[in-house]
Design a protein around this motif. Structure first.
Motif: not given
Length: 468
Positions: A109, A198-199, A201, A233-236, A239, A288
């Motif tokens: 991530g 994790t994510n 960006s 992790g599907c926060e955005d 993901g 998180k």
């Protein structure tokens, strides 16, 4: 074949030509001469600036019994000549170390990898599975602790560390896996029982150019070639996109998925496929990360109730991650060095303290476009002190200027203080009791200036600023 293959057997399996000493059986393998131990095979490959063969004398002095290289020559030790030593380094190390005996968990991530890895290693230990740890900050193998040179070590070093864990009786290992590790064969020869995400960006666009290419690099971890199952992790959108493309067994953390996460002012609640609650003194991005570690522990085979109990015995502080300079103080040192990382830490501390003073620098020789976004991520702070981080081969004044211009565009009140020690001191004095966040250095023990890593301890400087 012997339990550990000879030089000749390695050549037969992976290609190449042995000049002499085909019967030589290496006791280990390393790609850096500083990691050579008696009897090791030294891998001498082309690096970013120099070729490893330049360090052969040092490797032999440390006990190297043979060399694997692409350079044709007569060497004082037996040699295996291969056109691309780095391409087989992990496979050779896997044969020599037999690292398959250790159960591996990988985490990738953009932000939160190190914290999640620390938390998961601590959870596993609390659950009775003594496990090693390999992160961008530190590496634990048995009772040995090593400083990290890369987020994910070169393949031979990675195998060597896992072998040390096995020798120490550790049954598991948690490994932070970078995008570069995946595209540069650093995890070659390994297999992960569980892989976590994790994510994503903005970061490393100097290497990958586009976010799609950056995600594709991360995606390699979640293939049948490397991993058995995935926790995403599907926060955005990134993901969710990754989750939809994965073909190995998987679970997602997000609304309407296998696990749903509710962050609280103290701790969190996980519901769905398994239920657990953590009423702990943790919130925001660190909560998180801890929740992801808990879900990964469950998916590794541990009962949710036991994981919940283990959570309440865990040490919540990760070195250099939103770490108070002094216990109980409101001056924090953080490793945040991406726009999303800076924004998450800034917003978390603004919500917690109301007002915030920030010290921020940016690294040279890396994705230049993210610098302006890092400065804009400081919107809402009372004051921003712009300083140096790792200028590397760039002019630090130009890096600071990029941050200052973007801060002004975002209407952030910013002041330039070149020296980081003076910057944190000025920030603490200006804050007059307000919270202070130093973004960038975390727990690193050096700054890289013009190709030289100079000793530097941000946590120590922050403590001294408080004492003043």
């Amino acid at each position: 074949m012997s339990p550990v293959p000879s030089l000749g057997e390695l050549a037969a399996k992976f290609g190449g030509r042995v000049s002499d000493g085909a019967e030589t059986v290496p006791s280990g393998v390393a790609i850096g001469s500083n990691h050579i131990e008696p009897g090791y095979l030294f891998i001498a490959a082309q690096g970013a600036r120099v070729h490893g063969i330049d360090f052969l004398d040092d490797a032999i002095a440390r006990g190297a019994s043979a060399v694997l290289t692409n350079r044709e020559a007569k060497y004082p030790v037996p040699s295996l000549i291969h056109p691309d030593p780095r391409s087989i380094a992990g496979l050779v190390a896997g044969e020599i170390y037999a690292t398959s005996k250790v159960s591996l968990i990988g985490i990738t991530g953009t932000n939160g990898k190190t914290s999640t890895a620390f938390y998961l290693q601590r959870l596993l230990s609390n659950l009775g599975q003594d496990s090693g740890l390999i992160t961008s900050h530190q590496q634990f193998a048995g009772d040995e602790v090593f400083d990290s040179e890369l987020t994910t070590p070169e393949a031979p070093r990675l195998h060597q560390l896992i072998h040390k864990m096995s020798q120490a009786g550790q049954k598991g290992a948690v490994i932070e896996v970078s995008a570069q590790a995946l595209t540069r064969d650093r995890v070659q020869g390994l297999r992960f029982k569980v892989a976590g995400f994790t994510n994503l960006s903005r970061d490393h666009l100097d290497d990958y150019e586009t976010m799609d290419a950056y995600l594709a690099a991360k995606e390699q971890l979640f293939t049948s070639r490397l991993s058995d199952m995935a926790v995403i992790g599907c926060e955005d959108d990134w993901g969710r996109s990754l989750y939809g493309r994965i073909e190995i067994p998987k679970v997602g953390i997000g609304k309407g998925l296998d696990y749903e996460l509710e962050l609280r002012t103290r701790g969190f609640k996980v519901s769905g496929k398994a239920e657990l609650e953590a009423n702990l003194d943790i919130a925001g991005p660190m909560a998180k990360n801890l929740a992801l570690a808990a879900v990964m522990a469950i998916e590794s085979g541990f009962e949710p109730a036991k994981v919940e109990a283990a959570l309440h015995k865990i040490d919540l502080q990760v070195p250099g991650r939103l770490e108070p300079a002094v216990e109980g103080s409101n001056v924090y040192v953080d490793y945040a060095h991406t726009p999303a990382g800076v924004e998450a830490s800034v917003q978390h501390l603004l919500a917690k303290h109301g007002e915030l003073v920030v010290v921020l620098g940016a690294s040279g020789n890396r994705d230049q476009g993210k610098r302006s976004e890092m400065a804009r991520a400081c919107r809402g702070v009372t004051k921003l002190f712009v300083t140096d981080q790792h200028p590397r081969d760039e002019d630090p004044a130009l890096i600071r200027q990029q941050l200052l211009v973007s801060a002004e565009e975002a209407e952030v009140d910013a002041t330039e203080v070149q020296d980081p020690a003076r910057a944190i001191s000025a920030a603490v004095q200006f804050a007059a009791g307000r919270a202070v966040l130093w973004c960038g250095p975390g727990a690193l023990k050096y700054r890289e200036i013009a190709g030289v890593k100079e000793p530097f301890d941000a946590r120590k400087l922050a403590r001294e600023a408080l004492e003043q």
